[in-house]
Write a protein that holds these residues in place. Structure first.
Motif, PDB file in Angstrom:
ATOM      1  N   GLY A 178       0.792  -1.215   0.000  1.00 53.09           N
ATOM      2  CA  GLY A 178       0.000   0.000   0.000  1.00 53.09           C
ATOM      3  C   GLY A 178       0.829   1.271   0.000  1.00 53.09           C
ATOM      4  N   ARG A 179       2.107   1.155  -0.202  1.00 49.32           N
ATOM      5  CA  ARG A 179       2.937   2.361  -0.262  1.00 49.32           C
ATOM      6  C   ARG A 179       2.718   3.066  -1.583  1.00 49.32           C
ATOM      7  NH1 ARG A 179       8.969   1.706   2.059  1.00 49.32           N
ATOM      8  NH2 ARG A 179       8.430   1.824   4.235  1.00 49.32           N
ATOM      9  N   ARG A 180       2.747   4.361  -1.531  1.00 50.03           N
ATOM     10  CA  ARG A 180       2.559   5.139  -2.739  1.00 50.03           C
ATOM     11  C   ARG A 180       3.606   6.238  -2.775  1.00 50.03           C
ATOM     12  NH1 ARG A 180      -2.771   8.600  -4.239  1.00 50.03           N
ATOM     13  NH2 ARG A 180      -1.805   9.667  -5.981  1.00 50.03           N
ATOM     14  N   ARG A 181       4.057   6.527  -3.949  1.00 52.10           N
ATOM     15  CA  ARG A 181       5.038   7.610  -4.063  1.00 52.10           C
ATOM     16  C   ARG A 181       4.385   8.942  -3.736  1.00 52.10           C
ATOM     17  NH1 ARG A 181       8.614   6.971  -9.488  1.00 52.10           N
ATOM     18  NH2 ARG A 181       9.788   5.147  -8.853  1.00 52.10           N
ATOM     19  N   LYS A 182       5.149   9.792  -3.107  1.00 47.78           N
ATOM     20  CA  LYS A 182       4.653  11.128  -2.803  1.00 47.78           C
ATOM     21  C   LYS A 182       4.719  11.978  -4.064  1.00 47.78           C
ATOM     22  CE  LYS A 182       6.090  11.119   2.003  1.00 47.78           C
ATOM     23  NZ  LYS A 182       6.899  11.772   3.023  1.00 47.78           N
ATOM     24  N   ASP A 183       3.722  12.817  -4.231  1.00 50.38           N
ATOM     25  CA  ASP A 183       3.742  13.728  -5.368  1.00 50.38           C
ATOM     26  C   ASP A 183       4.795  14.796  -5.124  1.00 50.38           C
ATOM     27  OD1 ASP A 183       1.780  12.407  -6.701  1.00 50.38           O
ATOM     28  OD2 ASP A 183       0.148  13.576  -5.798  1.00 50.38           O
ATOM     29  N   HIS A 184       5.438  15.208  -6.181  1.00 53.42           N
ATOM     30  CA  HIS A 184       6.447  16.253  -6.047  1.00 53.42           C
ATOM     31  C   HIS A 184       5.758  17.606  -5.986  1.00 53.42           C
ATOM     32  CE1 HIS A 184       5.842  17.283 -10.259  1.00 53.42           C
ATOM     33  NE2 HIS A 184       5.880  15.979 -10.516  1.00 53.42           N
ATOM     34  N   ASN A 185       6.462  18.570  -5.473  1.00 55.25           N
ATOM     35  CA  ASN A 185       5.893  19.902  -5.346  1.00 55.25           C
ATOM     36  C   ASN A 185       6.630  20.887  -6.256  1.00 55.25           C
ATOM     37  OD1 ASN A 185       8.225  19.868  -3.962  1.00 55.25           O
ATOM     38  ND2 ASN A 185       7.456  20.769  -2.062  1.00 55.25           N
ATOM     39  N   LEU A 186       6.887  20.462  -7.472  1.00 47.98           N
ATOM     40  CA  LEU A 186       7.551  21.324  -8.430  1.00 47.98           C
ATOM     41  C   LEU A 186       6.504  22.093  -9.227  1.00 47.98           C
ATOM     42  CD1 LEU A 186      10.196  18.823  -9.760  1.00 47.98           C
ATOM     43  CD2 LEU A 186      10.495  20.558  -8.018  1.00 47.98           C
ATOM     44  N   THR A 187       6.788  23.325  -9.524  1.00 44.64           N
ATOM     45  CA  THR A 187       5.875  24.136 -10.323  1.00 44.64           C
ATOM     46  C   THR A 187       6.630  24.728 -11.503  1.00 44.64           C
ATOM     47  OG1 THR A 187       6.351  26.063  -8.969  1.00 44.64           O
ATOM     48  CG2 THR A 187       4.438  24.752  -8.340  1.00 44.64           C
ATOM     49  N   VAL A 188       5.904  25.031 -12.552  1.00 45.72           N
ATOM     50  CA  VAL A 188       6.496  25.642 -13.742  1.00 45.72           C
ATOM     51  C   VAL A 188       6.435  27.151 -13.565  1.00 45.72           C
ATOM     52  CG1 VAL A 188       6.288  25.934 -16.223  1.00 45.72           C
ATOM     53  CG2 VAL A 188       5.797  23.724 -15.174  1.00 45.72           C
ATOM     54  N   ILE A 189       7.564  27.792 -13.763  1.00 43.10           N
ATOM     55  CA  ILE A 189       7.624  29.247 -13.666  1.00 43.10           C
ATOM     56  C   ILE A 189       7.680  29.800 -15.073  1.00 43.10           C
ATOM     57  CG2 ILE A 189       8.961  31.192 -12.818  1.00 43.10           C
ATOM     58  CD1 ILE A 189      10.031  29.333 -10.636  1.00 43.10           C
ATOM     59  N   GLU A 190       6.697  30.603 -15.387  1.00 43.19           N
ATOM     60  CA  GLU A 190       6.660  31.219 -16.713  1.00 43.19           C
ATOM     61  C   GLU A 190       7.636  32.373 -16.738  1.00 43.19           C
ATOM     62  OE1 GLU A 190       4.959  30.253 -19.368  1.00 43.19           O
ATOM     63  OE2 GLU A 190       4.101  28.563 -18.271  1.00 43.19           O
ATOM     64  N   GLY A 191       8.325  32.505 -17.838  1.00 37.06           N
ATOM     65  CA  GLY A 191       9.285  33.598 -17.972  1.00 37.06           C
ATOM     66  C   GLY A 191       9.377  34.046 -19.401  1.00 37.06           C
ATOM     67  N   ARG A 192      10.287  34.968 -19.655  1.00 36.75           N
ATOM     68  CA  ARG A 192      10.482  35.450 -21.024  1.00 36.75           C
ATOM     69  C   ARG A 192      11.308  34.429 -21.781  1.00 36.75           C
ATOM     70  NH1 ARG A 192      12.982  41.163 -20.184  1.00 36.75           N
ATOM     71  NH2 ARG A 192      13.681  40.211 -18.267  1.00 36.75           N
ATOM     72  N   LYS A 193      10.681  33.736 -22.718  1.00 39.74           N
ATOM     73  CA  LYS A 193      11.362  32.663 -23.418  1.00 39.74           C
ATOM     74  C   LYS A 193      12.133  33.160 -24.636  1.00 39.74           C
ATOM     75  CE  LYS A 193       8.305  29.085 -21.918  1.00 39.74           C
ATOM     76  NZ  LYS A 193       6.974  29.417 -21.500  1.00 39.74           N
ATOM     77  N   ASN A 194      11.783  34.324 -25.147  1.00 39.27           N
ATOM     78  CA  ASN A 194      12.415  34.829 -26.361  1.00 39.27           C
ATOM     79  C   ASN A 194      13.645  35.676 -26.069  1.00 39.27           C
ATOM     80  OD1 ASN A 194      10.472  33.575 -27.878  1.00 39.27           O
ATOM     81  ND2 ASN A 194       9.108  35.361 -27.836  1.00 39.27           N
ATOM     82  N   ARG A 195      13.956  35.890 -24.808  1.00 37.65           N
ATOM     83  CA  ARG A 195      15.089  36.738 -24.461  1.00 37.65           C
ATOM     84  C   ARG A 195      16.386  36.006 -24.759  1.00 37.65           C
ATOM     85  NH1 ARG A 195      16.677  37.968 -18.367  1.00 37.65           N
ATOM     86  NH2 ARG A 195      16.695  35.721 -18.513  1.00 37.65           N
ATOM     87  N   LYS A 196      17.338  36.690 -25.375  1.00 36.40           N
ATOM     88  CA  LYS A 196      18.639  36.090 -25.658  1.00 36.40           C
ATOM     89  C   LYS A 196      19.460  36.060 -24.374  1.00 36.40           C
ATOM     90  CE  LYS A 196      18.999  37.296 -30.486  1.00 36.40           C
ATOM     91  NZ  LYS A 196      19.772  37.959 -31.499  1.00 36.40           N
ATOM     92  N   LYS A 197      20.168  34.961 -24.192  1.00 38.89           N
ATOM     93  CA  LYS A 197      20.975  34.816 -22.980  1.00 38.89           C
ATOM     94  C   LYS A 197      22.336  35.451 -23.181  1.00 38.89           C
ATOM     95  CE  LYS A 197      18.585  30.778 -21.610  1.00 38.89           C
ATOM     96  NZ  LYS A 197      18.534  29.469 -21.167  1.00 38.89           N
TER      97      LYS A 197
END
Length: 129
Positions: A105-124
């Motif tokens: 009956g063991r179950r994996r814990k859900d992760h608490n990661l979230t997606v952070i939206e950012g400026r994707k078109n910006r040149k690094k």
């Protein structure tokens, strides 16, 4: 450009060492030879001391700690045998349990990661990497 830059301080120290050894070799070759032989003998003695005596002694102690007491040592051997029986009994008890611990009956814990939206078109800025 050199991959390993030379420190000027070390260059001066090594230069003076070479000049000193050359001067001693020219002025007193027998003293230079004795200096080299004594240094070699001391280094060989330290090497043998560490490899033959100290390292052997520490490895024997580690082996004795993990191997348990010897058979003819009386009371220690009896307590060691009791310990071995107890360990075997515990292993039997664990193996006789139904199913594996994962299916109980063991179950994996859900992760608490979230997606952070950012400026994707910006040149690094590659200079920072």
């Amino acid at each position: 450009m050199s991959r390993f830059p030379v420190n000027p301080f070390l260059l001066v120290i090594f230069g003076l060492a070479v000049i000193g050894l050359g001067y001693q070799l020219v002025t007193d070759p027998f003293g230079f030879l004795m200096y080299i032989l004594v240094g070699t003998a001391v280094a060989a003695g330290l090497y043998l001391l560490f490899t033959r005596v100290l390292m052997k002694r520490s490895s024997v102690n580690q082996f004795q700690k993990t191997a348990g007491p010897k058979a003819g040592s009386g009371r220690d051997a009896a307590s060691y045998k009791k310990y071995q029986k107890a360990v075997k009994q515990q292993n039997k008890n664990k193996s006789s349990q139904k199913g594996s611990p994962r299916t109980a009956g063991r179950r994996r814990k859900d992760h608490n990661l979230t997606v952070i939206e950012g400026r994707k078109n910006r040149k690094k800025n590659r200079a920072l990497f």
